[in-house]
Write a protein that holds these residues in place. Structure first.
Motif, PDB file in Angstrom:
ATOM      1  N   PHE A   1      74.634 -65.659 -57.619  1.00  0.00           N
ATOM      2  CA  PHE A   1      75.732 -65.777 -56.666  1.00  0.00           C
ATOM      3  C   PHE A   1      75.752 -67.148 -56.010  1.00  0.00           C
ATOM      4  CE2 PHE A   1      78.752 -64.430 -53.581  1.00  0.00           C
ATOM      5  CZ  PHE A   1      78.342 -64.928 -52.362  1.00  0.00           C
TER       6      PHE A   1
ATOM      7  N   GLY B   1      80.951 -66.386 -74.987  1.00  0.00           N
ATOM      8  CA  GLY B   1      82.095 -67.182 -74.567  1.00  0.00           C
ATOM      9  C   GLY B   1      83.049 -66.462 -73.641  1.00  0.00           C
ATOM     10  N   GLN B   2      82.638 -65.319 -73.152  1.00  0.00           N
ATOM     11  CA  GLN B   2      83.483 -64.528 -72.254  1.00  0.00           C
ATOM     12  C   GLN B   2      82.746 -64.246 -70.954  1.00  0.00           C
ATOM     13  OE1 GLN B   2      86.672 -63.547 -73.264  1.00  0.00           O
ATOM     14  NE2 GLN B   2      86.260 -64.758 -75.099  1.00  0.00           N
ATOM     15  N   GLY B   3      83.500 -63.841 -69.956  1.00  0.00           N
ATOM     16  CA  GLY B   3      82.875 -63.396 -68.727  1.00  0.00           C
ATOM     17  C   GLY B   3      82.438 -61.951 -68.844  1.00  0.00           C
TER      18      GLY B   3
ATOM     19  N   LEU C   1      80.958 -69.075 -63.439  1.00  0.00           N
ATOM     20  CA  LEU C   1      81.877 -67.947 -63.546  1.00  0.00           C
ATOM     21  C   LEU C   1      82.629 -67.746 -62.237  1.00  0.00           C
ATOM     22  CD1 LEU C   1      79.463 -65.422 -65.293  1.00  0.00           C
ATOM     23  CD2 LEU C   1      81.472 -66.449 -66.353  1.00  0.00           C
TER      24      LEU C   1
ATOM     25  N   ASN D   1      86.825 -53.654 -58.181  1.00  0.00           N
ATOM     26  CA  ASN D   1      85.799 -54.231 -59.042  1.00  0.00           C
ATOM     27  C   ASN D   1      86.016 -55.727 -59.237  1.00  0.00           C
ATOM     28  OD1 ASN D   1      84.477 -51.724 -59.574  1.00  0.00           O
ATOM     29  ND2 ASN D   1      86.076 -51.226 -61.056  1.00  0.00           N
ATOM     30  N   LEU D   2      85.021 -56.375 -59.824  1.00  0.00           N
ATOM     31  CA  LEU D   2      85.123 -57.803 -60.124  1.00  0.00           C
ATOM     32  C   LEU D   2      85.783 -57.999 -61.485  1.00  0.00           C
ATOM     33  CD1 LEU D   2      81.670 -59.250 -58.989  1.00  0.00           C
ATOM     34  CD2 LEU D   2      83.851 -59.322 -57.788  1.00  0.00           C
TER      35      LEU D   2
ATOM     36  N   GLY E   1      70.846 -58.600 -63.107  1.00  0.00           N
ATOM     37  CA  GLY E   1      69.602 -58.671 -63.836  1.00  0.00           C
ATOM     38  C   GLY E   1      69.704 -59.680 -64.963  1.00  0.00           C
ATOM     39  N   PRO E   2      68.596 -59.909 -65.692  1.00  0.00           N
ATOM     40  CA  PRO E   2      68.581 -60.914 -66.755  1.00  0.00           C
ATOM     41  C   PRO E   2      69.337 -60.490 -68.002  1.00  0.00           C
ATOM     42  CG  PRO E   2      66.499 -59.764 -66.670  1.00  0.00           C
ATOM     43  CD  PRO E   2      67.290 -59.287 -65.497  1.00  0.00           C
TER      44      PRO E   2
ATOM     45  N   PHE F   1      86.205 -60.995 -64.093  1.00  0.00           N
ATOM     46  CA  PHE F   1      85.648 -62.303 -64.361  1.00  0.00           C
ATOM     47  C   PHE F   1      86.552 -63.133 -65.258  1.00  0.00           C
ATOM     48  CE2 PHE F   1      81.347 -62.499 -62.680  1.00  0.00           C
ATOM     49  CZ  PHE F   1      81.062 -61.172 -62.394  1.00  0.00           C
ATOM     50  N   GLY F   2      86.497 -64.461 -65.048  1.00  0.00           N
ATOM     51  CA  GLY F   2      87.064 -65.387 -66.001  1.00  0.00           C
ATOM     52  C   GLY F   2      86.077 -65.633 -67.127  1.00  0.00           C
ATOM     53  N   LYS F   3      86.483 -66.477 -68.081  1.00  0.00           N
ATOM     54  CA  LYS F   3      85.615 -66.740 -69.219  1.00  0.00           C
ATOM     55  C   LYS F   3      84.489 -67.706 -68.874  1.00  0.00           C
ATOM     56  CE  LYS F   3      89.019 -65.894 -72.850  1.00  0.00           C
ATOM     57  NZ  LYS F   3      89.699 -66.443 -74.049  1.00  0.00           N
TER      58      LYS F   3
ATOM     59  N   TYR G   1      79.886 -67.643 -59.472  1.00  0.00           N
ATOM     60  CA  TYR G   1      78.519 -67.420 -59.929  1.00  0.00           C
ATOM     61  C   TYR G   1      78.119 -68.558 -60.858  1.00  0.00           C
ATOM     62  CZ  TYR G   1      78.396 -62.505 -58.388  1.00  0.00           C
ATOM     63  OH  TYR G   1      78.393 -61.348 -57.653  1.00  0.00           O
TER      64      TYR G   1
ATOM     65  N   LYS H   1      71.109 -69.376 -68.783  1.00  0.00           N
ATOM     66  CA  LYS H   1      70.478 -68.437 -69.708  1.00  0.00           C
ATOM     67  C   LYS H   1      71.157 -67.074 -69.654  1.00  0.00           C
ATOM     68  CE  LYS H   1      66.201 -70.985 -69.845  1.00  0.00           C
ATOM     69  NZ  LYS H   1      64.731 -70.976 -69.723  1.00  0.00           N
ATOM     70  N   LYS H   2      70.817 -66.211 -68.728  1.00  0.00           N
ATOM     71  CA  LYS H   2      71.436 -64.899 -68.743  1.00  0.00           C
ATOM     72  C   LYS H   2      72.011 -64.412 -67.420  1.00  0.00           C
ATOM     73  CE  LYS H   2      69.136 -62.977 -72.729  1.00  0.00           C
ATOM     74  NZ  LYS H   2      68.151 -61.980 -73.179  1.00  0.00           N
ATOM     75  N   ALA H   3      71.191 -64.300 -66.368  1.00  0.00           N
ATOM     76  CA  ALA H   3      71.651 -63.621 -65.155  1.00  0.00           C
ATOM     77  C   ALA H   3      72.553 -64.506 -64.309  1.00  0.00           C
ATOM     78  CB  ALA H   3      70.453 -63.170 -64.329  1.00  0.00           C
ATOM     79  N   PRO H   4      73.790 -64.114 -64.065  1.00  0.00           N
ATOM     80  CA  PRO H   4      74.622 -64.856 -63.113  1.00  0.00           C
ATOM     81  C   PRO H   4      74.020 -64.787 -61.717  1.00  0.00           C
ATOM     82  CG  PRO H   4      75.956 -63.353 -64.449  1.00  0.00           C
ATOM     83  CD  PRO H   4      74.522 -63.006 -64.684  1.00  0.00           C
TER      84      PRO H   4
ATOM     85  N   GLN I   1      75.635 -69.225 -64.105  1.00  0.00           N
ATOM     86  CA  GLN I   1      74.901 -68.486 -65.120  1.00  0.00           C
ATOM     87  C   GLN I   1      74.112 -69.441 -65.994  1.00  0.00           C
ATOM     88  OE1 GLN I   1      77.186 -65.967 -67.816  1.00  0.00           O
ATOM     89  NE2 GLN I   1      75.455 -64.581 -68.044  1.00  0.00           N
TER      90      GLN I   1
ATOM     91  N   MET J   1      81.312 -66.566 -51.871  1.00  0.00           N
ATOM     92  CA  MET J   1      82.377 -65.588 -51.784  1.00  0.00           C
ATOM     93  C   MET J   1      83.417 -66.119 -50.806  1.00  0.00           C
ATOM     94  SD  MET J   1      82.450 -61.546 -50.845  1.00  0.00           S
ATOM     95  CE  MET J   1      82.219 -61.769 -49.092  1.00  0.00           C
TER      96      MET J   1
END
Lengths: 111, 115
Positions: free
Chosen positions: A45, B40-42, A88, A98-99, B107-108, A101-103, A36, A40-43, A38, A48
């Motif tokens: 896609f 700083g994290q996923g 990400l 489930n997913l 979402g945002p 995630f890494g950092k 993904y 600002k905010k929303a990751p 990212q 896959m």
């Protein structure tokens, strides 16, 4: 415990450079690996991956999975300032599918 | 097509106050997720819904967090009372399985700051 480790954590390059982002995973009942972007905010896609050795491409981005060595890479060629973001990596698996995630890798592309 | 909608986008509260976040998933997406993302994290999964049923809430701190998805569409996530460590971005995602492949759309997010 399931985990996904990304490296480097941050990276600064200049426009036109090629970058490789790394993702290693230890995920039980592994099903797939996702990338993904990212901003600002929303990751959002990107890719896959479920099979080893099959490269997926989208424009200047490409990714490949190695299920034997448990890692994936994301390549970005001819980077642009708009590529600046956190990338990400997530493994799908575990008992619930489930997913995990890494950092993330924070990429900064300088003009 | 509208994406995943979340509100509010930002929230600042004092510790011990309650707070609620709202999420409207993409139309037709049966699966809804709430994640928390610390700096700083996923993202880390808090809860997953299949329609109106919470099928995985093992990572939800149930002493202060609660969630609901009445009617299997939009969802709310609540924290009561909030603690300083709850400051984070709360992301909602929804997904649809097509041909055995699931893709999550995020979402945002709501950025929460607890003072």
């Amino acid at each position: 415990e399931d985990k996904v480790v990304q490296s480097p954590l941050s990276l600064v390059v200049h426009e036109g450079d090629t970058v490789t982002l790394n993702c290693s995973y230890e995920v039980t009942n592994f099903r797939s690996l996702l990338w993904y972007k990212q901003e600002k905010k929303a990751p959002t896609f990107l890719f896959m991956l479920t099979s080893s050795g099959i490269e997926k491409k989208s424009g200047r981005l490409s990714s490949i999975l190695d299920k034997k060595e448990l890692f994936s890479i994301l390549n970005i060629t001819a980077t642009q300032t708009g590529d600046s973001a956190i990338y990400l990596c997530a493994g799908r698996g575990g008992s619930q599918g489930n997913l995990i995630f890494g950092k993330g890798t924070k990429l900064s592309v300088k003009p | 097509e509208a994406g995943v909608v979340q509100s509010p986008r930002y929230k600042i509260i004092e510790k011990k106050q309650p707070v609620a976040f709202w999420c409207n998933p993409i139309s037709g997406h049966n699966t809804l997720y709430w994640y928390r993302q610390n700096l700083g994290q996923g993202p880390e999964l808090l809860i997953r819904y299949e329609n109106e049923e919470a099928v995985d809430d093992s990572q939800l701190p149930k002493d202060r967090f609660s969630a609901e998805r009445l009617k299997g569409v939009d969802s709310t996530l609540k924290i009561q009372p909030a603690e300083l460590g709850d400051s984070a971005v709360y992301l909602c995602a929804s997904s649809l399985v097509i041909g055995g492949t699931e893709t999550q759309y995020f979402g945002p997010g709501t950025r929460l700051l607890v003072l």
